[in-house]
Each structure stands twice: as structure tokens, then as C-alpha cells.
Design a protein around this motif. Structure first.
Motif, PDB file in Angstrom:
ATOM      1  N   UNK A 137       0.462  -0.758   0.074  1.00 30.76           N
ATOM      2  CA  UNK A 137      -0.009  -0.247   0.273  1.00 30.76           C
ATOM      3  C   UNK A 137       0.586   0.946   0.134  1.00 30.76           C
ATOM      4  N   UNK A 138       0.774   2.184  -1.097  1.00 31.04           N
ATOM      5  CA  UNK A 138       1.950   3.406  -0.749  1.00 31.04           C
ATOM      6  C   UNK A 138       1.622   4.704   0.183  1.00 31.04           C
ATOM      7  N   UNK A 139       2.369   4.821   0.438  1.00 33.93           N
ATOM      8  CA  UNK A 139       2.399   5.433   1.987  1.00 33.93           C
ATOM      9  C   UNK A 139       0.919   6.687   1.632  1.00 33.93           C
ATOM     10  N   UNK A 140       0.750   7.509   0.689  1.00 31.07           N
ATOM     11  CA  UNK A 140      -0.232   8.440   1.308  1.00 31.07           C
ATOM     12  C   UNK A 140      -1.523   7.536   1.640  1.00 31.07           C
ATOM     13  N   UNK A 141      -1.931   6.771   0.193  1.00 30.71           N
ATOM     14  CA  UNK A 141      -3.420   5.766   0.682  1.00 30.71           C
ATOM     15  C   UNK A 141      -2.987   4.993   1.830  1.00 30.71           C
ATOM     16  N   UNK A 142      -1.866   4.643   3.143  1.00 28.34           N
ATOM     17  CA  UNK A 142      -1.917   4.259   4.160  1.00 28.34           C
ATOM     18  C   UNK A 142      -2.077   5.210   5.144  1.00 28.34           C
ATOM     19  N   UNK A 143      -1.600   6.164   4.816  1.00 27.29           N
ATOM     20  CA  UNK A 143      -1.791   7.070   5.534  1.00 27.29           C
ATOM     21  C   UNK A 143      -3.174   8.089   6.009  1.00 27.29           C
ATOM     22  N   UNK A 144      -4.372   7.590   4.234  1.00 27.50           N
ATOM     23  CA  UNK A 144      -4.934   8.084   4.686  1.00 27.50           C
ATOM     24  C   UNK A 144      -6.377   7.094   5.080  1.00 27.50           C
ATOM     25  N   UNK A 145      -5.532   5.782   5.549  1.00 26.53           N
ATOM     26  CA  UNK A 145      -5.972   5.465   5.908  1.00 26.53           C
ATOM     27  C   UNK A 145      -6.282   5.395   7.662  1.00 26.53           C
ATOM     28  N   UNK A 146      -4.863   5.403   7.864  1.00 31.82           N
ATOM     29  CA  UNK A 146      -4.869   5.896   9.577  1.00 31.82           C
ATOM     30  C   UNK A 146      -5.392   7.020   9.913  1.00 31.82           C
ATOM     31  N   UNK A 147      -5.592   7.704   9.232  1.00 28.63           N
ATOM     32  CA  UNK A 147      -6.802   9.184   9.614  1.00 28.63           C
ATOM     33  C   UNK A 147      -7.564   8.696   9.861  1.00 28.63           C
ATOM     34  N   UNK A 148      -8.192   7.613   8.536  1.00 32.03           N
ATOM     35  CA  UNK A 148      -9.728   7.574   8.516  1.00 32.03           C
ATOM     36  C   UNK A 148     -10.234   6.917   9.968  1.00 32.03           C
TER      37      UNK A 148
END
Length: 522
Positions: free
Chosen positions: A214-225
Motif C-alpha cells: 500500500x503506497x504511503x499516501x493511501x496508508x496515511x489516509x487509512x490511518x487518519x480515517x
């Protein structure tokens, strides 16, 4: 775009982006690149190794080749580094927050009803359901039974009133979570597209499989969600298998900073020596792994048509082609192996009857195919393997068997999208084979392959995995950059098992850069 890039990469980006125009010369491209690298958007990271002459050539949109000055330093963007830092900070702040806690009795009951669980699988279940961390990292080598253990954790969470959802980069992998662990799952892209519509319940547990891809930007979005929903994010993967295609390194960076739940026991390969060889390859001891494969006559070296013909002949000779797969890194090699394999199938009468043409290639009854499009209505996913039962030319349909059920692929499926919706499935790329288990895998290693790719490929077969090392192709002669002597097959293989394609977070690369620069007196 990857996590870091060089000046040459920026010049190449301008080459591709700008229209073909004789007024655009290499000097202008380099000025544009230097302007970006000097801006606040770019951050200097590490010194890189000198590039070979042929690697300094750039391809323009009009097909002309131009030369860029040699690379010296790696760069990243300020925006990506900020995303990385926020992800790390919030993951650390989420330690012990009481996220995803399951009742102790529910945990022990879920474990007790699965007597075949190993000790490390039981520990994984208990830690996931009882440690309360907002972000949990599970690292499992190939074949260690991650999904089986996740099914028990899911049961304990649900018995405690906590909703559980699964996700993965590929829909096929997400479906594997659904079927194997019993949790409703979707792709990461689909989840991120729907989170603002209340699709993610509060206090939910989100399990992301193959999270190292999973790319960093998508992983960051998941974590924030998950943070906003007061939920728990469980990242399950292996950063020593296939890396992210886009800017990545987040899974690896989180692994270095958070407590890690690890599974080591390989339950897939039957032969103990092969499990040992895979462990060596995964740990970066590729030369020792090759000794194991050579000692058991699992390595074949050659070049060009002869090696590929031998690979296909070995695939055909067992008579168990339905439970075997050939793997290659390059799509051109996959297409070539598929062509050779199908010729044998047709000659033997295993493929026959009317043919439907898709993407310029024929498909008939008996063909093994790989589906390349998701279609929830039909219940098929990109990466599904299928057997063609009948080809109907008049109605332009393929009737295929997918996972034990018949599916009609009509023209609305076959002709949708820019790329062919089906391809022959005797050979496939590594990304298509991620998560696949077969009886035997035959793996073509070329000069482009990496240690992570080889580890993934050589762990697909339960009974046997064979490695075919191909000599490097001769480079075209060029007055600007004379061709280098091609490496022989043994050299290609020795380099491939040592070369790593894993990405590192930009902020970690910057720390390493400072340490190296200090060591060089810079």
C-alpha cells in the motif's frame, strides 16, 4: 512516483510530459529540472552511486534519446515527508489507547475452537485483540497462515461487539480475506472512496492485507480515517516481498518504530530444505539460498530462446499443467511463455474448437486464462485463474470455470477497458501471482528481477519451485553510450538474489544521508 528520485528522473519526467518539439533540447530540460530541485517543494536526501553510461540516456516522447548529466543525489518532496511524519507521530500516539479490545473469554474461545493453530499464531491473535494499540503491525513470511489466524481474531472481535472490515490493494486479495477470514472486504481504493459516506463504523477494526504494497499516501489516509473513527488499523504484510508501485516505505517505517507481531513458521512448502532456502533468500542471504537450490537440481541457466524453450518443456513434461504456473518479471516474457505453452496445448489437442479473439490473441475450450478485470456483477476479480469451457464466436462469449463455478464472459466484459480483459494463464507476472498457491512454480529470473520478487515467486509452489536464470540481453550499440558486455546467466542470478527493490521512507533516507555525508566529510 517513488519515494525518492534523482535529477535524471526529473529530467525524464519533463521528457515525457512536454510535447515533441525540436526547440526543446536537453539544456532546457535540465534547466526545468534544476528549477524544481531548487524550489521549496524538493528536499535533498542521499548521495547515490554513479550511473552507468547507458542508464544516463533518456527517452523523449518523439522516440529520440538524449543524455542527461550523471546523478549525484536523491531527492523527495516536502509534502510526502510531512505525510510520513504525521503518520508516524499518530501511530506512536496510538499506543495503548484501548483500540480493538476483545473480551478475554471471546479470545480464548476463538483459539480453542482451532486446535491446529501454532504457538506464534495464538500469540498473534492474543496481541491483536488485547494490546489496544491503534495501529498494529503483523509481519508474516510467505505461507505462515496469516489469514487462518485472522479468522480467529475476527471471531473474537465480533463476539465482543466490534465490527471488522478487511481491505487490500487488489480486489482478489480482499476477496481472499472475505472467504478465508470471514470479514467483509473491499479494495483500498474503494474503501477510501466511501469512507466519507459512513461506510466505516465507529470503533471498527480495519485489517489491511498485503499492507507492504500500500503506497504511503493511501496508508496515511487509512490511518487518519481510523483515528477519526476511534478504530484500530491492523497492517498485515511482508516488506520482504513485492514492494509498493507508488511512493512507499510506510509499512517498513512503521515496522521499525512499533511493536511487531511476527509469524516465521512456513506451512506451505512441503520440503524442509526448501523452507530453509526461502528463509535465507528472505533474510538477504541469497548466495546461500542458491546453494540449496543448486544442490537439489532446481536451477537451470541459459539464454534466449533455448532457456525459455526448456522452461516450457519442463512445465509440459509433468502432465500436471493445471496445478502449475510459470512466472516471469517482464510482460514480454510472460507473453512469450504463454505463446509457447499454448502451442503445445493445441498440438496435443488439449485446446480445440472455435476461437474468440481478445486483444489479438485466440481463446478456445481448454485454454487456461487469467482474468484482468474486476466485475462484481459476475463475481470475478483481476487475477482470477479460469478454464475456458466453451468459446461462442457468434455471440462473442467465453464460458469459463472460475473457482468451481461457470461464468459467461460476454463482449461487455471482454471488450471493456484499454487492455485485454483476459490473457492466457499458463504464465503470469509476479504481481498477478501474489497470494497464489500452486503445486509447482517455474520461475524465470532475468536482469530486472530483485530479491523480493524472487522470494515471492519461489514461494508459490507447495511441492516444487524451479529457478531459470537467463543471461542478460545484449544492449543496442549506441555512439553516445557504447554497449556494455552482457552478463552471463550465473552473474544475472547472483546479482538478482542480492538486489533489493524495497523502498525506504524519505525521512529515513534523509537520516541515512546525513550519516553518510558526515562520514565523507561533506
Amino acid at each position: 512516483m517513488r519515494t525518492s528520485f534523482s535529477r535524471r528522473d526529473v529530467v525524464q519526467g519533463w521528457c515525457v510530459r512536454l510535447p515533441a518539439d525540436p526547440r526543446i533540447d536537453v539544456a532546457l530540460l535540465e534547466r526545468l529540472a534544476d528549477h524544481f530541485l531548487a524550489s521549496r517543494d524538493a528536499v535533498a536526501l542521499a548521495l547515490s552511486e554513479p550511473v552507468r553510461a547507458r542508464d544516463a540516456l533518456l527517452q523523449r516522447r518523439d522516440g529520440r534519446r538524449v543524455r542527461a548529466l550523471p546523478d549525484e543525489r536523491r531527492y523527495s518532496t516536502r509534502a510526502l515527508m510531512l505525510t510520513e511524519q504525521i503518520l508516524i507521530d499518530r501511530a506512536l500516539q496510538g499506543r495503548g489507547r484501548g483500540a480493538g479490545l476483545a473480551a478475554p473469554q471471546a479470545v480464548e474461545l476463538a483459539i480453542a475452537t482451532r486446535p491446529t493453530l501454532s504457538g506464534e499464531q495464538e500469540e498473534m491473535i492474543r496481541r491483536l485483540t488485547r494490546d489496544g494499540d491503534a495501529v498494529a503491525i503483523v509481519v508474516g513470511a510467505a505461507g505462515t497462515g496469516k489469514t487462518f489466524a485472522l479468522a480467529a481474531a475476527r471471531e473474537a472481535w465480533e463476539a465482543s461487539g466490534t465490527p471488522v472490515i478487511g481491505a487490500a490493494i487488489a480486489w482478489r486479495a480482499a476477496r481472499g480475506l472475505d472467504e478465508g477470514a470471514g470479514m467483509p472486504s473491499t479494495s483500498v481504493a474503494a474503501l477510501l472512496a466511501h469512507v466519507d459516506r459512513g461506510w466505516l463504523p465507529r470503533h471498527a477494526v480495519l485489517v489491511v492485507d498485503e499492507a507492504a504494497m500500500v503506497p504511503t499516501r493511501q496508508l496515511s489516509q487509512l490511518a487518519e480515517t481510523l483515528r477519526r473513527a476511534h478504530g484500530k488499523l491492523v497492517l498485515v504484510g511482508d516488506d520482504r516481498q513485492l514492494p509498493e508501485i507508488e511512493a512507499g516505505g510506510a509499512f517498513r517505517g512503521l515496522r521499525a518504530r512499533l511493536p511487531v507481531i511476527e509469524l516465521h513458521e512456513n506451512r506451505r512448502q512441503v520440503a524442509s530444505w526448501e523452507r530453509d532456502a526461502l528463509a535465507l533468500l528472505r533474510d538477504g542471504r541469497g548466495d546461500e539460498a542458491l546453494e540449496h537450490y543448486r544442490a537439489h537440481d532446481r536451477v537451470c541457466l541459459g539464454g534466449g530462446d533455448d532457456l525459455r524453450a526448456q522452461l516450457v518443456a519442463d512445465w509440459w513434461s509433468s502432465g500436471e499443467t493445471a496445478s502449475e504456473v510459470m512466472l516471469a518479471y517482464q510482460r514480454d516474457d510472460v507473453a512469450d511463455l504463454n505463446r509457447r505453452a499454448r502451442e503445445r496445448m493445441v498440438a496435443a489437442g488439449a485446446v480445440s474448437g472455435p476461437e474468440v479473439i481478445v486483444g489479438g490473441r485466440p481463446f478456445a475450450a481448454g485454454d487456461r486464462v487469467l482474468l484482468r478485470r474486476n466485475d462484481r456483477r459476475l463475481g470475478v476479480a483481476n487475477g482470477d485463474r479460469a478454464l475456458v469451457l466453451r468459446a461462442d464466436v457468434d455471440s462473442r462469449r467465453l464460458i469459463v470455470c472460475v473457482r468451481g463455478r461457470g461464468v459467461a464472459l460476454g463482449s461487455d466484459y471482454l471488450d471493456a477497458g484499454a487492455r485485454p480483459a483476459v490473457q492466457h494463464g499458463y504464465a503470469m507476472t509476479g504481481h498477478a501471482a501474489q497470494g497464489l498457491t500452486v503445486g509447482r512454480a517455474l520461475v524465470l529470473a532475468t536482469e530486472e528481477t530483485s530479491r523480493e520478487w524472487l522470494y515471492m515467486a519461489m514461494s508459490r509452489g507447495r511441492l516444487e519451485n524451479r529457478l531459470y536464470g537467463a543471461s542478460a540481453r545484449a544492449q543496442e550499440r549506441d555512439e553516445i553510450a557504447p554497449a556494455e558486455p552482457p552478463r552471463d546467466a550465473a552473474q544475472v542470478l547472483d546479482i538478482a538474489v542480492q538486489r533489493s527493490a524495497a523502498q525506504r521512507m524519505a525521512i529515513d533516507s534523509r537520516v541515512r544521508a546525513r550519516e553518510r555525508d558526515l562520514g565523507r566529510g561533506l
